[in-house]
Design a protein around this motif. Structure first.
Motif, PDB file in Angstrom:
ATOM      1  N   VAL A 144       5.067  -9.149   0.545  1.00  0.00           N
ATOM      2  CA  VAL A 144       6.409  -9.186   1.132  1.00  0.00           C
ATOM      3  C   VAL A 144       7.299  -8.269   0.303  1.00  0.00           C
ATOM      4  O   VAL A 144       7.828  -8.661  -0.729  1.00  0.00           O
ATOM      5  N   THR A 145       7.438  -7.032   0.734  1.00  0.00           N
ATOM      6  CA  THR A 145       8.118  -6.028  -0.070  1.00  0.00           C
ATOM      7  C   THR A 145       9.625  -6.053   0.163  1.00  0.00           C
ATOM      8  O   THR A 145      10.113  -6.311   1.262  1.00  0.00           O
ATOM      9  N   GLY A 146      10.352  -5.806  -0.915  1.00  0.00           N
ATOM     10  CA  GLY A 146      11.791  -5.642  -0.818  1.00  0.00           C
ATOM     11  C   GLY A 146      12.584  -6.913  -0.635  1.00  0.00           C
ATOM     12  O   GLY A 146      13.778  -6.845  -0.321  1.00  0.00           O
ATOM     13  N   ARG A 147      11.990  -8.080  -0.857  1.00  0.00           N
ATOM     14  CA  ARG A 147      12.697  -9.340  -0.661  1.00  0.00           C
ATOM     15  C   ARG A 147      12.495 -10.297  -1.834  1.00  0.00           C
ATOM     16  O   ARG A 147      11.981 -11.403  -1.673  1.00  0.00           O
TER      17      ARG A 147
ATOM     18  N   LEU B  69       4.823   0.852   5.076  1.00  0.00           N
ATOM     19  CA  LEU B  69       4.031   1.790   5.865  1.00  0.00           C
ATOM     20  C   LEU B  69       3.009   2.518   5.006  1.00  0.00           C
ATOM     21  O   LEU B  69       1.866   2.733   5.414  1.00  0.00           O
ATOM     22  N   ASP B  70       3.413   2.893   3.799  1.00  0.00           N
ATOM     23  CA  ASP B  70       2.490   3.600   2.897  1.00  0.00           C
ATOM     24  C   ASP B  70       1.360   2.696   2.432  1.00  0.00           C
ATOM     25  O   ASP B  70       0.200   3.120   2.349  1.00  0.00           O
ATOM     26  N   ALA B  71       1.698   1.432   2.124  1.00  0.00           N
ATOM     27  CA  ALA B  71       0.716   0.540   1.519  1.00  0.00           C
ATOM     28  C   ALA B  71      -0.226  -0.084   2.535  1.00  0.00           C
ATOM     29  O   ALA B  71      -1.378  -0.395   2.219  1.00  0.00           O
ATOM     30  N   GLN B  72       0.238  -0.286   3.763  1.00  0.00           N
ATOM     31  CA  GLN B  72      -0.539  -1.070   4.716  1.00  0.00           C
ATOM     32  C   GLN B  72      -1.069  -0.277   5.897  1.00  0.00           C
ATOM     33  O   GLN B  72      -1.647  -0.851   6.812  1.00  0.00           O
ATOM     34  N   GLN B  73      -0.894   1.045   5.881  1.00  0.00           N
ATOM     35  CA  GLN B  73      -1.358   1.805   7.031  1.00  0.00           C
ATOM     36  C   GLN B  73      -2.881   1.834   7.134  1.00  0.00           C
ATOM     37  O   GLN B  73      -3.432   1.950   8.239  1.00  0.00           O
ATOM     38  N   SER B  74      -3.570   1.715   6.003  1.00  0.00           N
ATOM     39  CA  SER B  74      -5.038   1.770   6.057  1.00  0.00           C
ATOM     40  C   SER B  74      -5.698   0.654   5.264  1.00  0.00           C
ATOM     41  O   SER B  74      -6.916   0.659   5.100  1.00  0.00           O
ATOM     42  N   ALA B  75      -4.900  -0.303   4.753  1.00  0.00           N
ATOM     43  CA  ALA B  75      -5.471  -1.360   3.918  1.00  0.00           C
ATOM     44  C   ALA B  75      -4.914  -2.710   4.332  1.00  0.00           C
ATOM     45  O   ALA B  75      -3.775  -2.820   4.778  1.00  0.00           O
ATOM     46  N   ASP B  76      -5.734  -3.729   4.178  1.00  0.00           N
ATOM     47  CA  ASP B  76      -5.316  -5.093   4.441  1.00  0.00           C
ATOM     48  C   ASP B  76      -4.446  -5.559   3.282  1.00  0.00           C
ATOM     49  O   ASP B  76      -4.887  -5.548   2.119  1.00  0.00           O
ATOM     50  N   PRO B  77      -3.203  -5.993   3.521  1.00  0.00           N
ATOM     51  CA  PRO B  77      -2.340  -6.410   2.417  1.00  0.00           C
ATOM     52  C   PRO B  77      -2.867  -7.616   1.663  1.00  0.00           C
ATOM     53  O   PRO B  77      -2.456  -7.870   0.530  1.00  0.00           O
ATOM     54  N   PHE B  78      -3.799  -8.375   2.272  1.00  0.00           N
ATOM     55  CA  PHE B  78      -4.341  -9.552   1.608  1.00  0.00           C
ATOM     56  C   PHE B  78      -5.661  -9.272   0.898  1.00  0.00           C
ATOM     57  O   PHE B  78      -6.217 -10.171   0.269  1.00  0.00           O
ATOM     58  N   ALA B  79      -6.138  -8.038   0.987  1.00  0.00           N
ATOM     59  CA  ALA B  79      -7.471  -7.738   0.451  1.00  0.00           C
ATOM     60  C   ALA B  79      -7.562  -8.014  -1.048  1.00  0.00           C
ATOM     61  O   ALA B  79      -8.596  -8.462  -1.544  1.00  0.00           O
TER      62      ALA B  79
END
Length: 363
Positions: free
Chosen positions: A49-52, A214-224
């Motif tokens: 959860v970015t920016g919060r 957008l940069d971090a999750q465009q090609s990767a699962d954020p929970f990986a």
């Protein structure tokens, strides 16, 4: 409906007593461990959860206080992401329920199944028999199904066919809901909302946070790469420590003054209940403990007044027609309520809660 971990044996009877609260010396010795553990949970959540950071801080405070969390906002802003991230940061059993109009109460609590081979009924536990229960879009189920959670959330138990079953400890419900004006939603009953310690609005991210996402999750699962950073047993112990944090009589009176202010406010038809006062005190203690303090300041109360109180209030017809939100009413009450001064409140600086960031999403 999904359960992430196998449910262990279910016991019937009254819920076990919570761990004993530590004395001042034990609390002082354990605060460092508590601060480090909650700091790790916050860091884990902020990777998803970015920016919060404000949202994450209140979320962890509710977890530490042993409460339940309601996350409300429009679809697609990260409500379920926050709930899943919180569940994954703790090494515990997790159950997830996708609420739909045809969901039955037994789909949540469990059901007795007749076994013809043995001639006996066998209890099949539902997803509430987990440490963390994620209720996705809770207000898409009927009020009857929503009400199945009332006993679970308040008493840590559920009664099925006359038998009372204890729920595991800790027990945390993280529910998400869409605004009530959206299609296919049922407003939560007042008694249900009152059992949630806090309600948060995720809101839209700012430009920088959305670019990071957008940069971090465009090609990767954020929970990986999200791994558990604490255990359910540790959180139960930290919750007991949190309740040993000292709140001066002046701070308790400040909480009562805020609650009374909602009951007497001309713009409200229903004010905060005594349960709201108790939960505001508990989460304020958690907020203080996360800062490494053994005592509550009025700052802690002010920082949490909106998320704890706003969702419990019912606006008057005049307020609704004027476009006033419950958040604005709580902020007005906080501004007008005298800040206590006296032993245990030294160092407090009065300030208005940030508007919009943790605001009531409905106006």
């Amino acid at each position: 409906m999904q359960t992430d971990h196998a449910t262990s044996a279910v016991s019937a009877g009254h819920p076990p007593a919570p761990p004993a609260e530590p004395g001042p010396d034990a609390l002082r010795a354990g605060l460092g461990e508590l601060v480090a553990a909650t700091g790790r949970v916050r860091q884990a959540l902020e990777t998803v959860v970015t920016g919060r950071p404000d949202l994450v801080r209140v979320t962890v405070a509710v977890l530490l206080a042993g409460g339940h969390l309601l996350v409300e906002d429009v679809p697609g802003v990260g409500k379920t992401t926050l709930a899943k991230a919180l569940a994954r940061s703790i090494d515990c059993r997790v159950g997830r329920v996708q609420f739909t109009p045809d969901l039955l109460p037994s789909d949540l609590t469990g059901v007795n199944i007749y076994r013809s081979t043995s001639g006996e009924f066998e209890f099949r536990p539902g997803p509430v028999f987990n440490n963390v229960v994620i209720g996705d879009e809770i207000n898409r189920a009927s009020p009857k199904t929503q009400s199945a959670l009332l006993e679970c959330m308040e008493e840590g138990q559920t009664t099925i066919d006359g038998t009372t079953y204890t729920l595991p400890r800790p027990f945390l419900v993280v529910a998400t809901q869409n605004p009530v004006e959206m299609e296919g939603t049922y407003p939560l009953p007042e008694a249900q909302r009152d059992r949630f310690m806090a309600r948060l609005a995720v809101g839209y991210p700012d430009n920088a946070a959305e670019m990071t996402m957008l940069d971090a999750q465009q090609s990767a699962d954020p929970f990986a790469h999200l791994e558990p950073v604490t255990t359910a047993e540790a959180m139960t112990r930290y919750t007991a420590w949190t309740r040993a944090v000292h709140a001066a009589p002046a701070v308790k009176q400040y909480i009562i003054d805020l609650a009374v202010g909602t009951r007497d406010h001309a713009g409200l038809r229903l004010g905060a209940s005594p349960r709201a006062s108790l939960q505001l005190l508990r989460v304020a203690k958690a907020h203080a403990a996360m800062a490494g303090r053994q005592h509550v300041l009025p700052d802690d109360v002010q920082a949490l007044a909106v998320p704890v109180l706003a969702h419990r209030l019912i606006l008057s017809t005049e307020s609704r027609l004027a476009g006033v939100s419950a958040t604005e009413v709580v902020q007005d009450i906080v501004e007008r309520t005298a800040i206590p001064a006296g032993p245990g409140t030294v160092g407090s600086v009065a300030r208005r809660p940030a508007a919009g960031r943790l605001a009531d999403p409905s106006r």
